[in-house]
Design an enzyme around this catalytic site. Structure first.
Site, PDB file in Angstrom:
ATOM      1  N   LYS A 198       0.866  -1.175   0.000  1.00  0.00           N
ATOM      2  CA  LYS A 198       0.000   0.000   0.000  1.00  0.00           C
ATOM      3  C   LYS A 198       0.915   1.242   0.000  1.00  0.00           C
ATOM      4  CE  LYS A 198      -2.305   3.427   2.279  1.00  0.00           C
ATOM      5  NZ  LYS A 198      -1.926   4.463   1.322  1.00  0.00           N
ATOM      6  N   GLU A 273       9.623   1.599  10.788  1.00  0.00           N
ATOM      7  CA  GLU A 273      10.686   2.586  10.566  1.00  0.00           C
ATOM      8  C   GLU A 273       9.998   3.944  10.640  1.00  0.00           C
ATOM      9  OE1 GLU A 273      12.970   5.112   9.748  1.00  0.00           O
ATOM     10  OE2 GLU A 273      12.596   4.682   7.639  1.00  0.00           O
ATOM     11  N   CYS A 307      13.349  11.022   7.161  1.00  0.00           N
ATOM     12  CA  CYS A 307      13.407  10.559   8.553  1.00  0.00           C
ATOM     13  C   CYS A 307      14.801  10.755   9.127  1.00  0.00           C
ATOM     14  CB  CYS A 307      12.969   9.108   8.649  1.00  0.00           C
ATOM     15  SG  CYS A 307      13.867   8.020   7.551  1.00  0.00           S
ATOM     16  N   GLU A 404       9.759  16.155  15.560  1.00  0.00           N
ATOM     17  CA  GLU A 404      10.109  16.012  14.146  1.00  0.00           C
ATOM     18  C   GLU A 404       9.302  17.035  13.346  1.00  0.00           C
ATOM     19  OE1 GLU A 404       8.815  12.491  11.897  1.00  0.00           O
ATOM     20  OE2 GLU A 404      10.881  12.330  11.207  1.00  0.00           O
TER      21      GLU A 404
HETATM   22  P1  NDP Z   1       1.658   8.728   7.731  1.00  0.00           P
HETATM   23  O1  NDP Z   1       2.307   7.943   8.783  1.00  0.00           O
HETATM   24  O2  NDP Z   1       0.271   9.160   7.916  1.00  0.00           O
HETATM   25  O3  NDP Z   1       1.721   7.925   6.328  1.00  0.00           O
HETATM   26  C1  NDP Z   1       2.562   6.829   6.055  1.00  0.00           C
HETATM   27  C2  NDP Z   1       1.777   5.725   5.365  1.00  0.00           C
HETATM   28  O4  NDP Z   1       0.784   5.232   6.248  1.00  0.00           O
HETATM   29  C3  NDP Z   1       1.039   6.180   4.111  1.00  0.00           C
HETATM   30  O5  NDP Z   1       0.999   5.135   3.167  1.00  0.00           O
HETATM   31  C4  NDP Z   1      -0.343   6.455   4.661  1.00  0.00           C
HETATM   32  O6  NDP Z   1      -1.331   6.404   3.670  1.00  0.00           O
HETATM   33  C5  NDP Z   1      -0.498   5.321   5.642  1.00  0.00           C
HETATM   34  N1  NDP Z   1      -1.499   5.539   6.665  1.00  0.00           N
HETATM   35  C6  NDP Z   1      -1.947   6.708   7.180  1.00  0.00           C
HETATM   36  N2  NDP Z   1      -2.881   6.475   8.131  1.00  0.00           N
HETATM   37  C7  NDP Z   1      -3.042   5.140   8.209  1.00  0.00           C
HETATM   38  C8  NDP Z   1      -3.875   4.279   8.983  1.00  0.00           C
HETATM   39  N3  NDP Z   1      -4.736   4.743   9.889  1.00  0.00           N
HETATM   40  N4  NDP Z   1      -3.781   2.956   8.778  1.00  0.00           N
HETATM   41  C9  NDP Z   1      -2.923   2.469   7.882  1.00  0.00           C
HETATM   42  N5  NDP Z   1      -2.117   3.212   7.113  1.00  0.00           N
HETATM   43  C10 NDP Z   1      -2.155   4.543   7.275  1.00  0.00           C
HETATM   44  O7  NDP Z   1       2.532   9.969   7.437  1.00  0.00           O
HETATM   45  P2  NDP Z   1       2.025  11.339   6.795  1.00  0.00           P
HETATM   46  O8  NDP Z   1       2.017  11.165   5.367  1.00  0.00           O
HETATM   47  O9  NDP Z   1       0.745  11.836   7.375  1.00  0.00           O
HETATM   48  O10 NDP Z   1       3.146  12.310   7.313  1.00  0.00           O
HETATM   49  C11 NDP Z   1       3.017  12.882   8.602  1.00  0.00           C
HETATM   50  C12 NDP Z   1       4.313  12.902   9.319  1.00  0.00           C
HETATM   51  O11 NDP Z   1       4.874  11.612   9.371  1.00  0.00           O
HETATM   52  C13 NDP Z   1       5.398  13.720   8.648  1.00  0.00           C
HETATM   53  O12 NDP Z   1       5.284  15.053   8.946  1.00  0.00           O
HETATM   54  C14 NDP Z   1       6.621  13.103   9.237  1.00  0.00           C
HETATM   55  O13 NDP Z   1       6.854  13.648  10.506  1.00  0.00           O
HETATM   56  C15 NDP Z   1       6.268  11.654   9.381  1.00  0.00           C
HETATM   57  N6  NDP Z   1       6.761  10.811   8.279  1.00  0.00           N
HETATM   58  C16 NDP Z   1       7.848  10.047   8.510  1.00  0.00           C
HETATM   59  C17 NDP Z   1       8.369   9.279   7.492  1.00  0.00           C
HETATM   60  C18 NDP Z   1       9.575   8.451   7.682  1.00  0.00           C
HETATM   61  O14 NDP Z   1      10.296   8.192   6.726  1.00  0.00           O
HETATM   62  N7  NDP Z   1       9.864   7.959   8.870  1.00  0.00           N
HETATM   63  C19 NDP Z   1       7.772   9.260   6.155  1.00  0.00           C
HETATM   64  C20 NDP Z   1       6.586  10.084   6.033  1.00  0.00           C
HETATM   65  C21 NDP Z   1       6.117  10.812   7.072  1.00  0.00           C
HETATM   66  P3  NDP Z   1      -1.827   7.753   2.960  1.00  0.00           P
HETATM   67  O15 NDP Z   1      -0.635   8.527   2.543  1.00  0.00           O
HETATM   68  O16 NDP Z   1      -2.595   7.244   1.812  1.00  0.00           O
HETATM   69  O17 NDP Z   1      -2.631   8.460   4.008  1.00  0.00           O
END
Ligand code: NDP
Length: 513
Positions: A198, A273, A307, A404
């Site tokens: 996904k 991660e 990250c 973050e």
């Molecule tokens: P999320 O954690 O929301 O998104 C990561 C993945 O999880 C996406 O595929 C998202 O889908 C999915 N997701 C979101 N909500 C759910 C849920 N309830 N159940 C299952 N899957 C879910 O990150 P965001 O995109 O909202 O980013 C927000 C913050 O997260 C950033 O500001 C940053 O701080 C952090 N982040 C950290 C990352 C890293 O590399 N460690 C990467 C990205 C974000 P969808 O996008 O379709 O909602």
């Protein structure tokens, strides 16, 4: 909003290149070896955060689509050839995928750049870097093995088999869509697992193209399935469904902890991660120019949406002002703007939400007493562009020192001595990575040993190799990716004990013949 009157302005935006005229990418889902729309026919679109035009559209998966994808992966695992293939056969397929990525690298890089807002040059590096991950996983497909114990006595041989764990759910974020998928998928496949993927709804194109490459490389139907759509509908079932054996997630600590809790409730293995607030720790005796360049690179690479971003610098108090001025001067030279411009180093922020989150964090820092030394504002132009920002006078207890931010924002914090630096470094919930800058080996080793971090760079930053494990302490995650154990993480061990010769240790007297 931030009052920025006496703050040096950031570099002016690069002129917009003309975005290449192309039709929107028509994404489809891949379930059980068939390209498909969603059960109810709905689709969603993704617009370029830099240019505003529609880059791609995708089916919006329903629960029934997710169920179909999980069932296909389950059937492919229970009955399919993939888990039983020889390591060399799986390796050949993974190597063919690596060649397929090379062949379509330019197309993938352009879509990655347009969907994420990152510079095309950095998207190219991300896509071509994935080739090495698939090749490394191919090498592990041939060399990962169990163990044999010939030390258990004359009448016993112990064998520890490594078997694929089963069906793996992979949830990936928007910041490095194809790279992060390639940190997971080839290793799960090398182990013999089947998968449901996904991608983030913001950046699904390269994942869909990768599925086309997998199909052409000979990955059998059902072994990898892709469902596109929203997190709660499409991602959450991967943490809860009884047919999923393991969940591997990269994204926010908030969603990671929610999904980790759900997966544990259903007794699934979890790899997470998550975020970071990674300190670069600067001592006065470092190689000054190399350090300044790495600080600027470390926080502005991928617009800080990383990250591993070096989002805070801990600098010895004796050089704090000199350091701040040097970094401000260097940061003003970083070209910002259209990701398609050949000179671009910082592109657009991925979404309006993310941009507002970043600005909100800057404002909170200022309200707490920190001082904007560069930038701090959105550019007054079309597109989601944020000035490279530097915040000085940050105290370790402020939110801006601990939370973050995931944007091009550097927090500068002064420290008094080595122990103070280590203490401040460890005062956040995170523990993903850190760097130390000094020409004194004792200082470097003391800091490297003392900081809570899964990776510590010494006199460098953000280098990475597939051979080296990657992951975090504390709230930065659970488990490690890459490294020689990357395939093992997608396996279960099974102990087989073989008795040799007549069994002598009867529990009850041997029956008379
Ligand atoms: P999320 O954690 O929301 O998104 C990561 C993945 O999880 C996406 O595929 C998202 O889908 C999915 N997701 C979101 N909500 C759910 C849920 N309830 N159940 C299952 N899957 C879910 O990150 P965001 O995109 O909202 O980013 C927000 C913050 O997260 C950033 O500001 C940053 O701080 C952090 N982040 C950290 C990352 C890293 O590399 N460690 C990467 C990205 C974000 P969808 O996008 O379709 O909602």
């Amino acid at each position: 909003m931030t009052n920025a009157t006496s703050i040096p302005s950031a570099t002016p935006l690069l002129a917009h290149e003309t975005a290449p005229v192309r039709e929107a990418f028509n994404g489809r889902m891949y379930i059980g070896g068939t390209w498909t729309e969603s059960a109810d026919g709905l689709r969603f679109e993704r617009r370029s955060p830099a240019h505003g035009h529609v880059v791609s559209t995708f089916p919006e998966a329903t629960s029934a689509d997710v169920e179909a994808a999980i069932n296909a992966a389950d059937a492919a695992f229970r009955r399919g050839p993939w888990p039983k293939l020889k390591g060399v056969e799986r390796a050949r397929v993974l190597l063919a995928v690596a060649e397929g990525i090379k062949a379509r690298a330019e197309e993938m890089a352009l879509l990655e750049s347009l969907e994420t807002g990152k510079p095309l040059s950095q998207a190219r590096g991300e896509v071509t870097g994935c080739v090495d991950l698939w090749q490394y996983a191919a090498s592990l497909a041939r060399t990962t093995s169990g163990e044999a114990y010939d030390t258990l006595g004359e009448d016993m041989l112990g064998i520890v088999l490594r078997q694929p764990i089963g069906v793996v759910g992979l949830i990936t974020p928007w910041n490095f869509p194809i790279w992060i998928l390639s940190q997971k998928l080839p290793f799960a496949l090398a182990a013999g697992c089947t998968c449901v993927v996904k991608p983030s709804e913001l950046t699904s194109s390269t994942t869909v193209i990768l599925m086309e490459i997998l199909e052409q490389a000979g990955v059998p139907a059902g072994v990898v399935n892709v469902v596109t759509g929203k997190g709660p509908t499409v991602g959450q079932p991967l943490a809860e469904h009884p047919a999923i054996d393991m969940l591997s997630f990269t994204g926010s600590t908030r969603v990671g902890s929610l999904l980790g809790g759900l997966a544990s409730k259903h007794l699934k293995k979890v790899a997470l991660e998550l975020g970071g607030k990674n300190p670069q720790i600067v001592f006065p005796d470092c190689d000054w120019d190399a350090m300044v360049d790495a600080v600027v690179f470390g926080v502005y690479f991928n617009a800080g949406e990383c990250c591993n971003s070096g989002s805070r610098v801990l600098v010895h108090e004796s050089i704090a002002e000199r350091f701040t001025q040097a970094v401000v001067e260097r940061a003003r030279q970083v070209p910002v703007g259209d990701p398609l411009h050949p000179d671009c180093k910082i592109g657009a922020i991925v979404s309006e939400n993310q941009l507002n989150e970043i600005l909100g964090n800057i404002d909170k820092g200022v309200a707490a007493g920190a001082r904007v030394r560069l930038g701090g504002k959105r550019y007054d132009a079309k597109g989601l562009f944020l000035e490279p920002t530097i915040i000085g006078d940050v105290k370790p207890e402020m939110g801006i020192a601990r939370d973050e931010i995931f944007g091009p924002v550097l927090a500068i914090i002064a420290f008094a001595d080595t122990q103070d630096a280590i203490d401040i470094a460890n005062e956040t919930a995170y523990g993903l990575s850190a760097a130390v800058w000094s020409s004194n080996i004792d200082t470097c080793l003391t800091v490297a040993r003392g900081v809570d971090a899964g990776t510590v760079w010494v006199n460098t930053f953000l280098d990475g190799y597939p051979e080296l494990p990657f992951g975090g302490f504390k709230a930065s995650g659970v488990g490690r990716e890459l490294g020689k154990q990357a395939v093992e993480d997608y396996t279960e061990t099974k102990t087989v004990q073989l008795h040799i010769g007549a069994r002598r240790n009867w529990w009850l007297p041997r029956p008379a013949a």
